[in-house]
Scaffold this motif. Structure first.
Motif, PDB file in Angstrom:
ATOM      1  N   ILE A 146      10.901  -6.118 -11.736  1.00  0.00           N
ATOM      2  CA  ILE A 146      11.462  -5.776 -13.047  1.00  0.00           C
ATOM      3  C   ILE A 146      10.415  -5.253 -14.021  1.00  0.00           C
ATOM      4  O   ILE A 146      10.763  -4.619 -15.010  1.00  0.00           O
ATOM      5  CB  ILE A 146      12.204  -6.970 -13.690  1.00  0.00           C
ATOM      6  N   ASP A 147       9.128  -5.537 -13.763  1.00  0.00           N
ATOM      7  CA  ASP A 147       8.087  -5.106 -14.680  1.00  0.00           C
ATOM      8  C   ASP A 147       7.240  -4.001 -14.047  1.00  0.00           C
ATOM      9  O   ASP A 147       7.599  -3.444 -13.019  1.00  0.00           O
ATOM     10  CB  ASP A 147       7.218  -6.300 -15.083  1.00  0.00           C
ATOM     11  N   GLY A 148       6.104  -3.719 -14.677  1.00  0.00           N
ATOM     12  CA  GLY A 148       5.272  -2.616 -14.236  1.00  0.00           C
ATOM     13  C   GLY A 148       4.470  -2.920 -12.984  1.00  0.00           C
ATOM     14  O   GLY A 148       4.486  -4.022 -12.444  1.00  0.00           O
ATOM     15  N   ILE A 149       3.743  -1.885 -12.534  1.00  0.00           N
ATOM     16  CA  ILE A 149       2.924  -1.959 -11.325  1.00  0.00           C
ATOM     17  C   ILE A 149       1.488  -1.589 -11.681  1.00  0.00           C
ATOM     18  O   ILE A 149       1.258  -0.737 -12.545  1.00  0.00           O
ATOM     19  CB  ILE A 149       3.466  -1.003 -10.245  1.00  0.00           C
ATOM     20  N   VAL A 150       0.544  -2.249 -11.036  1.00  0.00           N
ATOM     21  CA  VAL A 150      -0.859  -1.875 -11.145  1.00  0.00           C
ATOM     22  C   VAL A 150      -1.245  -1.180  -9.840  1.00  0.00           C
ATOM     23  O   VAL A 150      -1.309  -1.819  -8.791  1.00  0.00           O
ATOM     24  CB  VAL A 150      -1.762  -3.093 -11.389  1.00  0.00           C
ATOM     25  N   TYR A 151      -1.454   0.128  -9.914  1.00  0.00           N
ATOM     26  CA  TYR A 151      -1.932   0.879  -8.754  1.00  0.00           C
ATOM     27  C   TYR A 151      -3.458   0.880  -8.797  1.00  0.00           C
ATOM     28  O   TYR A 151      -4.049   1.051  -9.872  1.00  0.00           O
ATOM     29  CB  TYR A 151      -1.415   2.320  -8.792  1.00  0.00           C
ATOM     30  N   PHE A 152      -4.100   0.714  -7.636  1.00  0.00           N
ATOM     31  CA  PHE A 152      -5.560   0.733  -7.661  1.00  0.00           C
ATOM     32  C   PHE A 152      -6.128   1.244  -6.340  1.00  0.00           C
ATOM     33  O   PHE A 152      -5.527   1.090  -5.283  1.00  0.00           O
ATOM     34  CB  PHE A 152      -6.121  -0.663  -7.978  1.00  0.00           C
ATOM     35  N   THR A 153      -7.271   1.862  -6.454  1.00  0.00           N
ATOM     36  CA  THR A 153      -8.001   2.339  -5.274  1.00  0.00           C
ATOM     37  C   THR A 153      -9.031   1.296  -4.871  1.00  0.00           C
ATOM     38  O   THR A 153      -9.516   0.521  -5.708  1.00  0.00           O
ATOM     39  CB  THR A 153      -8.710   3.665  -5.581  1.00  0.00           C
ATOM     40  N   SER A 154      -9.347   1.281  -3.590  1.00  0.00           N
ATOM     41  CA  SER A 154     -10.338   0.329  -3.103  1.00  0.00           C
ATOM     42  C   SER A 154     -10.888   0.801  -1.763  1.00  0.00           C
ATOM     43  O   SER A 154     -10.123   1.261  -0.908  1.00  0.00           O
ATOM     44  CB  SER A 154      -9.719  -1.065  -2.936  1.00  0.00           C
TER      45      SER A 154
ATOM     46  N   TYR B 234       0.851  -1.189   0.000  1.00  0.00           N
ATOM     47  CA  TYR B 234       0.000   0.000   0.000  1.00  0.00           C
ATOM     48  C   TYR B 234       0.886   1.239   0.000  1.00  0.00           C
ATOM     49  O   TYR B 234       1.876   1.321   0.734  1.00  0.00           O
ATOM     50  CB  TYR B 234      -0.911   0.009   1.225  1.00  0.00           C
ATOM     51  N   ASP B 235       0.532   2.209  -0.852  1.00  0.00           N
ATOM     52  CA  ASP B 235       1.263   3.468  -0.956  1.00  0.00           C
ATOM     53  C   ASP B 235       0.544   4.498  -0.083  1.00  0.00           C
ATOM     54  O   ASP B 235      -0.495   5.046  -0.474  1.00  0.00           O
ATOM     55  CB  ASP B 235       1.292   3.915  -2.419  1.00  0.00           C
ATOM     56  N   ASN B 236       1.081   4.761   1.110  1.00  0.00           N
ATOM     57  CA  ASN B 236       0.433   5.673   2.051  1.00  0.00           C
ATOM     58  C   ASN B 236       0.376   7.100   1.522  1.00  0.00           C
ATOM     59  O   ASN B 236      -0.584   7.833   1.785  1.00  0.00           O
ATOM     60  CB  ASN B 236       1.167   5.654   3.390  1.00  0.00           C
ATOM     61  N   LYS B 237       1.395   7.508   0.784  1.00  0.00           N
ATOM     62  CA  LYS B 237       1.446   8.876   0.280  1.00  0.00           C
ATOM     63  C   LYS B 237       0.316   9.148  -0.712  1.00  0.00           C
ATOM     64  O   LYS B 237      -0.362  10.188  -0.646  1.00  0.00           O
ATOM     65  CB  LYS B 237       2.804   9.140  -0.373  1.00  0.00           C
ATOM     66  N   ASN B 238       0.113   8.230  -1.648  1.00  0.00           N
ATOM     67  CA  ASN B 238      -0.885   8.432  -2.692  1.00  0.00           C
ATOM     68  C   ASN B 238      -2.211   7.725  -2.405  1.00  0.00           C
ATOM     69  O   ASN B 238      -3.147   7.823  -3.210  1.00  0.00           O
ATOM     70  CB  ASN B 238      -0.331   7.959  -4.041  1.00  0.00           C
ATOM     71  N   LYS B 239      -2.273   7.002  -1.278  1.00  0.00           N
ATOM     72  CA  LYS B 239      -3.500   6.327  -0.857  1.00  0.00           C
ATOM     73  C   LYS B 239      -4.011   5.332  -1.912  1.00  0.00           C
ATOM     74  O   LYS B 239      -5.192   5.276  -2.235  1.00  0.00           O
ATOM     75  CB  LYS B 239      -4.608   7.347  -0.551  1.00  0.00           C
ATOM     76  N   VAL B 240      -3.097   4.550  -2.455  1.00  0.00           N
ATOM     77  CA  VAL B 240      -3.471   3.519  -3.427  1.00  0.00           C
ATOM     78  C   VAL B 240      -2.754   2.211  -3.087  1.00  0.00           C
ATOM     79  O   VAL B 240      -1.666   2.215  -2.508  1.00  0.00           O
ATOM     80  CB  VAL B 240      -3.116   3.927  -4.875  1.00  0.00           C
ATOM     81  N   PHE B 241      -3.398   1.113  -3.442  1.00  0.00           N
ATOM     82  CA  PHE B 241      -2.749  -0.179  -3.311  1.00  0.00           C
ATOM     83  C   PHE B 241      -1.802  -0.385  -4.486  1.00  0.00           C
ATOM     84  O   PHE B 241      -1.995   0.178  -5.569  1.00  0.00           O
ATOM     85  CB  PHE B 241      -3.791  -1.306  -3.282  1.00  0.00           C
ATOM     86  N   ARG B 242      -0.781  -1.195  -4.257  1.00  0.00           N
ATOM     87  CA  ARG B 242       0.225  -1.501  -5.272  1.00  0.00           C
ATOM     88  C   ARG B 242       0.182  -3.000  -5.538  1.00  0.00           C
ATOM     89  O   ARG B 242       0.239  -3.811  -4.613  1.00  0.00           O
ATOM     90  CB  ARG B 242       1.605  -1.085  -4.764  1.00  0.00           C
ATOM     91  N   GLY B 243       0.064  -3.385  -6.813  1.00  0.00           N
ATOM     92  CA  GLY B 243      -0.002  -4.806  -7.126  1.00  0.00           C
ATOM     93  C   GLY B 243       0.540  -5.101  -8.509  1.00  0.00           C
ATOM     94  O   GLY B 243       1.103  -4.226  -9.181  1.00  0.00           O
ATOM     95  N   ARG B 244       0.353  -6.337  -8.932  1.00  0.00           N
ATOM     96  CA  ARG B 244       0.833  -6.772 -10.247  1.00  0.00           C
ATOM     97  C   ARG B 244      -0.194  -7.700 -10.874  1.00  0.00           C
ATOM     98  O   ARG B 244      -0.831  -8.482 -10.190  1.00  0.00           O
ATOM     99  CB  ARG B 244       2.148  -7.552 -10.127  1.00  0.00           C
ATOM    100  N   SER B 245      -0.312  -7.617 -12.181  1.00  0.00           N
ATOM    101  CA  SER B 245      -1.086  -8.623 -12.904  1.00  0.00           C
ATOM    102  C   SER B 245      -0.175  -9.804 -13.206  1.00  0.00           C
ATOM    103  O   SER B 245       1.042  -9.758 -12.938  1.00  0.00           O
ATOM    104  CB  SER B 245      -1.632  -8.035 -14.210  1.00  0.00           C
ATOM    105  N   SER B 246      -0.731 -10.838 -13.777  1.00  0.00           N
ATOM    106  CA  SER B 246       0.093 -11.997 -14.149  1.00  0.00           C
ATOM    107  C   SER B 246       1.115 -11.628 -15.214  1.00  0.00           C
ATOM    108  O   SER B 246       2.076 -12.361 -15.445  1.00  0.00           O
ATOM    109  CB  SER B 246      -0.801 -13.134 -14.653  1.00  0.00           C
ATOM    110  N   GLN B 247       0.934 -10.478 -15.860  1.00  0.00           N
ATOM    111  CA  GLN B 247       1.830 -10.035 -16.925  1.00  0.00           C
ATOM    112  C   GLN B 247       3.056  -9.297 -16.398  1.00  0.00           C
ATOM    113  O   GLN B 247       3.877  -8.821 -17.184  1.00  0.00           O
ATOM    114  CB  GLN B 247       1.051  -9.127 -17.881  1.00  0.00           C
ATOM    115  N   ASP B 248       3.170  -9.197 -15.070  1.00  0.00           N
ATOM    116  CA  ASP B 248       4.264  -8.430 -14.471  1.00  0.00           C
ATOM    117  C   ASP B 248       5.028  -9.257 -13.451  1.00  0.00           C
ATOM    118  O   ASP B 248       4.464  -9.685 -12.443  1.00  0.00           O
ATOM    119  CB  ASP B 248       3.714  -7.180 -13.775  1.00  0.00           C
ATOM    120  N   ALA B 249       6.313  -9.460 -13.710  1.00  0.00           N
ATOM    121  CA  ALA B 249       7.167 -10.116 -12.728  1.00  0.00           C
ATOM    122  C   ALA B 249       7.580  -9.096 -11.671  1.00  0.00           C
ATOM    123  O   ALA B 249       7.716  -7.911 -11.973  1.00  0.00           O
ATOM    124  CB  ALA B 249       8.405 -10.700 -13.395  1.00  0.00           C
TER     125      ALA B 249
END
Length: 289
Positions: free
Chosen positions: A253-261, A235-250
């Motif tokens: 080394i790969d990208g991040i999926v930020y999401f609100t919930s 969780y990113d406390n500064k931006n108030k978003v969760f940080r995760g990855r899809s199956s397409q991201d190792a």
């Protein structure tokens, strides 16, 4: 055992050695029992796993089938499969086992036959490599392909580099990293003639990454509006978003999926995220209803 001309690893770590399958599976079950949801199967050359064991068979497909039987695991990811070692059996395994993420890391290094020969790697042409990419995408729909490239290897001329640029534009790899050649004492390439200057090596790597940035941004933009399964990494406390990855991201080394919930999520949870925005390498979404 490949003894690539630029690589010091064989001299530091010795020859290829496969762990027994029982040993690998024992570790995998311990990790799964401790709460691990994703396993990354990785080696210096993962596709050769088992060739030095009794029977001298390529055992990666069999190992993957066994790992997928571990109930607690959600994802199994494969890294570092050499292009000339991708068998139909491995492709079929990836296509049919639901726990194996449709993601393959294929370190190509270059597309010039001349440069690959100098590197002591399997010599392929851009056309042959593009055919391999097309074949994988046809056999495993939705597969994410990652590769690594090396610029400025001794003897790489303007024509070789231009071919590499065209190849990156044509292949449209989902994920790609590029590094400037580093001259390592003790390797075959250290004393090769036609060494390039550091500025040229670095600039060529930057150009490749500029091309890939545009490719990545275009591919990620197409994901806006889709719903993806995402594993929560924090969780990113500064931006108030969760940080995760899809199956397409190792990881790392790969990208991040930020999401609100509006809900609370723990590291390792799997959630559905609707993508609402994209950048060059990352996605932004919201918890799907």
């Amino acid at each position: 055992d490949n003894r690539c001309a630029y690589c010091i690893s064989p001299y530091l770590r010795g020859k290829f050695r496969s762990r027994t399958m029982d040993d690998v599976l024992y570790e995998a079950r311990l990790l799964a029992a401790s709460g691990v949801k994703e396993l990354i199967v990785v080696a210096q050359d993962t596709s050769r796993y088992g060739t030095d064991l009794p029977g001298h068979k390529r055992l990666l497909p069999e190992l993957l089938h066994e790992l997928c039987q571990i109930e607690e695991l959600e994802w199994v990811r494969v890294h570092y499969v050499y292009p000339d070692e991708i068998t139909d059996e491995l492709i079929d395994t990836m296509a049919t086992e639901p726990k194996i993420v449709k993601y393959l890391d294929i370190p190509l290094q270059h597309c010039s036959k001349k440069v690959l020969k100098a590197m002591y790697r399997k010599q392929s042409t851009p056309a042959e490599l593009l055919a391999m990419v097309k074949h994988l995408r046809e056999r495993v729909p939705g597969i994410t392909l990652r590769t690594t490239l090396l610029t400025g290897f001794p003897g790489e001329n303007d024509s070789d580099f231009e071919a590499l640029c065209k190849f990156v534009k044509a292949a449209k790899f989902d994920r790609l990293g590029c590094f400037a050649y580093s001259r390592e004492e003790g390797t075959r390439s250290y004393d090769m003639p036609n060494q390039l200057d550091e500025e040229t090596k670095q600039r060529r790597a930057e150009v490749i990454m500029e091309i890939q940035t545009a490719v990545s941004a275009s591919l990620l933009k197409k994901k806006i509006g889709s719903v993806m399964e995402v594993v929560v990494d924090g969780y990113d406390n500064k931006n108030k978003v969760f940080r995760g990855r899809s199956s397409q991201d190792a990881p790392e080394i790969d990208g991040i999926v930020y999401f609100t919930s509006p809900e609370k999520h723990c590291i390792g949870d799997f959630v559905k995220v609707k993508i609402v925005k994209s950048s060059e390498y990352d996605l932004l979404g919201e918890l799907a209803e």
